[in-house]
Motif scaffolding. Structure first.
Motif, mmCIF file in Angstrom:
data_model
loop_
_atom_site.group_PDB
_atom_site.id
_atom_site.type_symbol
_atom_site.label_atom_id
_atom_site.label_comp_id
_atom_site.label_asym_id
_atom_site.label_seq_id
_atom_site.Cartn_x
_atom_site.Cartn_y
_atom_site.Cartn_z
ATOM 1 N N LEU A 57 0.868 -1.048 -0.002
ATOM 2 C CA LEU A 57 -0.026 -0.092 -0.155
ATOM 3 C C LEU A 57 0.806 1.277 0.120
ATOM 4 C CD1 LEU A 57 -2.748 1.364 0.161
ATOM 5 C CD2 LEU A 57 -2.815 1.172 2.476
ATOM 6 N N ASN A 58 2.036 1.407 0.748
ATOM 7 C CA ASN A 58 2.743 2.360 0.804
ATOM 8 C C ASN A 58 3.352 2.626 -0.744
ATOM 9 O OD1 ASN A 58 2.364 2.679 3.641
ATOM 10 N ND2 ASN A 58 4.421 1.802 3.980
ATOM 11 N N GLY A 59 3.784 1.416 -1.192
ATOM 12 C CA GLY A 59 4.179 1.615 -2.645
ATOM 13 C C GLY A 59 3.385 2.306 -3.633
ATOM 14 N N MET A 60 2.162 1.672 -3.452
ATOM 15 C CA MET A 60 0.926 2.455 -4.301
ATOM 16 C C MET A 60 0.705 3.864 -3.961
ATOM 17 S SD MET A 60 -1.736 -1.097 -3.596
ATOM 18 C CE MET A 60 -3.110 -0.034 -4.551
ATOM 19 N N GLN A 61 0.838 4.315 -2.852
ATOM 20 C CA GLN A 61 0.863 5.640 -2.544
ATOM 21 C C GLN A 61 2.163 6.332 -3.200
ATOM 22 O OE1 GLN A 61 -0.324 5.798 1.812
ATOM 23 N NE2 GLN A 61 -1.200 7.721 0.807
ATOM 24 N N TYR A 62 3.212 5.538 -3.162
ATOM 25 C CA TYR A 62 4.481 6.271 -3.889
ATOM 26 C C TYR A 62 4.301 6.475 -5.247
ATOM 27 C CZ TYR A 62 9.162 7.040 -5.620
ATOM 28 O OH TYR A 62 10.377 7.386 -6.329
ATOM 29 N N VAL A 63 4.155 5.595 -5.894
ATOM 30 C CA VAL A 63 3.915 5.634 -7.270
ATOM 31 C C VAL A 63 2.866 6.569 -7.729
ATOM 32 C CG1 VAL A 63 5.036 3.513 -7.674
ATOM 33 C CG2 VAL A 63 2.679 3.479 -7.568
ATOM 34 N N ALA A 64 1.700 6.978 -6.754
ATOM 35 C CA ALA A 64 0.713 7.708 -7.342
ATOM 36 C C ALA A 64 1.084 8.931 -6.842
ATOM 37 C CB ALA A 64 -0.583 7.174 -6.557
ATOM 38 N N GLY A 65 2.190 9.232 -6.138
ATOM 39 C CA GLY A 65 2.695 10.946 -5.728
ATOM 40 C C GLY A 65 2.137 11.263 -4.481
ATOM 41 N N ASP A 66 1.910 10.367 -3.529
ATOM 42 C CA ASP A 66 1.565 10.911 -2.299
ATOM 43 C C ASP A 66 2.556 10.711 -1.281
ATOM 44 O OD1 ASP A 66 -1.361 11.392 -2.990
ATOM 45 O OD2 ASP A 66 -1.949 9.311 -2.420
ATOM 46 N N VAL A 67 3.853 10.369 -1.694
ATOM 47 C CA VAL A 67 5.008 10.156 -0.594
ATOM 48 C C VAL A 67 6.183 10.952 -1.114
ATOM 49 C CG1 VAL A 67 6.310 8.722 0.651
ATOM 50 C CG2 VAL A 67 4.018 7.811 -0.129
ATOM 51 N N ASP A 68 6.561 12.122 -0.303
ATOM 52 C CA ASP A 68 8.112 12.635 -0.640
ATOM 53 C C ASP A 68 8.864 11.822 0.420
ATOM 54 O OD1 ASP A 68 6.957 14.686 -2.147
ATOM 55 O OD2 ASP A 68 6.401 15.474 -0.480
ATOM 56 N N CYS A 69 9.884 11.363 -0.247
ATOM 57 C CA CYS A 69 10.929 10.763 0.347
ATOM 58 C C CYS A 69 12.215 10.695 -0.160
ATOM 59 C CB CYS A 69 10.474 9.248 0.620
ATOM 60 S SG CYS A 69 10.323 8.291 -0.907
ATOM 61 N N ASP A 70 13.271 10.263 0.386
ATOM 62 C CA ASP A 70 14.684 10.047 -0.386
ATOM 63 C C ASP A 70 14.915 9.235 -1.702
ATOM 64 O OD1 ASP A 70 17.249 10.029 -0.687
ATOM 65 O OD2 ASP A 70 17.647 8.420 0.600
ATOM 66 N N GLU A 71 15.199 9.846 -2.744
ATOM 67 C CA GLU A 71 15.079 9.251 -3.914
ATOM 68 C C GLU A 71 16.362 9.191 -4.601
ATOM 69 O OE1 GLU A 71 12.028 11.421 -5.869
ATOM 70 O OE2 GLU A 71 10.444 9.967 -5.605
ATOM 71 N N MET A 72 17.504 9.303 -3.595
ATOM 72 C CA MET A 72 18.826 9.457 -4.119
ATOM 73 C C MET A 72 19.228 7.952 -4.852
ATOM 74 S SD MET A 72 21.748 10.698 -4.801
ATOM 75 C CE MET A 72 21.621 12.410 -3.941
ATOM 76 N N PRO A 73 19.651 7.919 -6.009
ATOM 77 C CA PRO A 73 20.003 6.602 -6.898
ATOM 78 C C PRO A 73 21.275 6.364 -5.898
ATOM 79 C CG PRO A 73 19.453 8.229 -8.337
ATOM 80 C CD PRO A 73 19.685 8.932 -7.213
ATOM 81 N N ILE A 74 21.574 4.884 -5.553
ATOM 82 C CA ILE A 74 22.776 4.391 -4.624
ATOM 83 C C ILE A 74 23.607 4.538 -5.625
ATOM 84 C CG2 ILE A 74 22.122 2.055 -5.361
ATOM 85 C CD1 ILE A 74 22.851 1.420 -2.506
ATOM 86 N N GLY A 75 23.654 4.322 -6.922
ATOM 87 C CA GLY A 75 24.867 4.331 -7.803
ATOM 88 C C GLY A 75 25.336 5.726 -7.761
ATOM 89 N N LYS A 76 24.899 6.728 -7.729
ATOM 90 C CA LYS A 76 25.325 8.025 -7.661
ATOM 91 C C LYS A 76 25.818 8.472 -6.477
ATOM 92 C CE LYS A 76 22.376 9.845 -11.387
ATOM 93 N NZ LYS A 76 21.313 11.024 -11.613
ATOM 94 N N SER A 77 25.239 7.912 -5.326
ATOM 95 C CA SER A 77 25.599 8.461 -4.045
ATOM 96 C C SER A 77 26.801 7.672 -3.538
ATOM 97 C CB SER A 77 24.559 7.807 -2.900
ATOM 98 O OG SER A 77 24.312 6.427 -2.772
ATOM 99 N N ARG A 78 27.225 6.411 -4.437
ATOM 100 C CA ARG A 78 28.357 5.924 -3.975
ATOM 101 C C ARG A 78 29.563 6.308 -4.769
ATOM 102 N NH1 ARG A 78 26.801 -0.334 -2.810
ATOM 103 N NH2 ARG A 78 25.681 -0.032 -0.839
ATOM 104 N N ASN A 79 29.410 7.035 -5.701
ATOM 105 C CA ASN A 79 30.502 7.630 -6.642
ATOM 106 C C ASN A 79 31.060 9.009 -5.982
ATOM 107 O OD1 ASN A 79 30.033 5.504 -8.670
ATOM 108 N ND2 ASN A 79 28.427 6.888 -9.731
#
Length: 285
Positions: free
Chosen positions: A263-285
């Motif tokens: 349900l949290n995932g459904m809310q995320y993709v529907a635009g109801d959730v603001d959260c960390d979206e930093m790609p791990i590939g970029k954060s480790r470079n």
């Protein structure tokens, strides 16, 4: 396990009473459950779970379909998000749109069919780029598995999986709002441990769940080092994407924590959730 009224009632009782995050309005979700390749027995159960989560929380109005015409642009715009429910394609081309079009029109010009299939895929890509949401469940990652564009959108392509086994699923970041349903130590369940290729190598996503490679048996190429992610999120243009591998089995949905996570995932993709979206590939470079 039969999809009967008793099982539906059980899931209804276990599903969250309300959404975890504020609901700006009741969103519309398309759950798409067509398969042309491997048939996961959990497909109808998963579809029912999405419906129950939407209805009980009051956050979503859910429409179910197996019609690829739903991916035409004018139809996609009717929805805030799309759920790909184990939309496995045939292993030769790994292109569900082609599979279905060819099955319906085996005498048609193949060039025209391929163009039509490409148009439907592009429609989905554009939909997310322009603000639509996409939640990919378990085998749904194979839907367009040979498409680099689809791989980049989802964050990976399917490589293979060993036999089903008991998996210790861990939280990549216990403080992330989307995983708050789970104990900080993670959870255990029986599933196919998926391994990935293509876009996965860039880690262009924010991981949510993972397993330790060394604890997975019967790997094609034994790997005792590192981890493999089970679920992740990533923004794409104005849209949101989430992949969730659990689960191959309906029994997994009897875990109320997993229901809350979906349900949290459904809310995320529907635009109801603001959260960390930093790609791990970029954060480790």
């Amino acid at each position: 396990m039969k999809l009967d009224e008793a099982w539906k009632a059980k899931i209804q009782g276990l599903a969250p009473e309300k959404a975890s995050f504020p609901v700006s309005k009741r969103k519309k979700i398309l759950v798409f459950s067509l398969h042309t390749g491997f048939e996961h027995w959990v497909i109808p159960h998963t579809e029912e779970v999405v419906k129950i989560l939407g209805a009980k929380s009051g956050a979503f109005e859910v429409k179910a379909s197996k019609d690829i015409r739903m991916f035409e642009a004018e139809n996609l715009t009717k929805f805030d998000a799309v759920v790909l429910n184990n939309t496995c394609s045939k292993s030769d081309r790994r292109n569900l749109f082609w599979d279905k079009l060819y099955m319906e029109n085996p005498e048609a010009d193949t060039v025209m069919l391929m163009q039509h299939a490409a148009d439907l895929e592009k429609s989905l890509l554009d939909y997310v780029e322009n603000g639509g949401g996409l939640l990919v469940l378990h085998g749904g990652i194979t839907m367009q598995n040979n498409s680099r564009a689809f791989s980049r959108l989802v964050g990976a392509s399917f490589d293979y999986h060993p036999v089903q086994q008991l998996i210790d699923v861990k939280l990549a970041d216990p403080s992330h709002p989307l995983v708050q349903a789970f104990p900080k130590t993670g959870f255990r369940h029986v599933d196919e441990p998926y391994f990935y290729k293509n876009a996965y190598e860039t880690l262009d996503f924010t991981p949510l769940l993972y397993f330790e490679n060394g604890k997975v048996t019967e790997q094609k190429t034994p790997n005792t080092e590192g981890i493999t992610y089970v679920s992740w999120i990533r923004p794409q243009g104005k849209g949101k994407v989430m992949y969730c591998s659990p689960s191959h089995n309906a029994q997994s949905f009897e875990n109320p924590d997993l229901l809350r996570f979906l349900l949290n995932g459904m809310q995320y993709v529907a635009g109801d959730v603001d959260c960390d979206e930093m790609p791990i590939g970029k954060s480790r470079n």
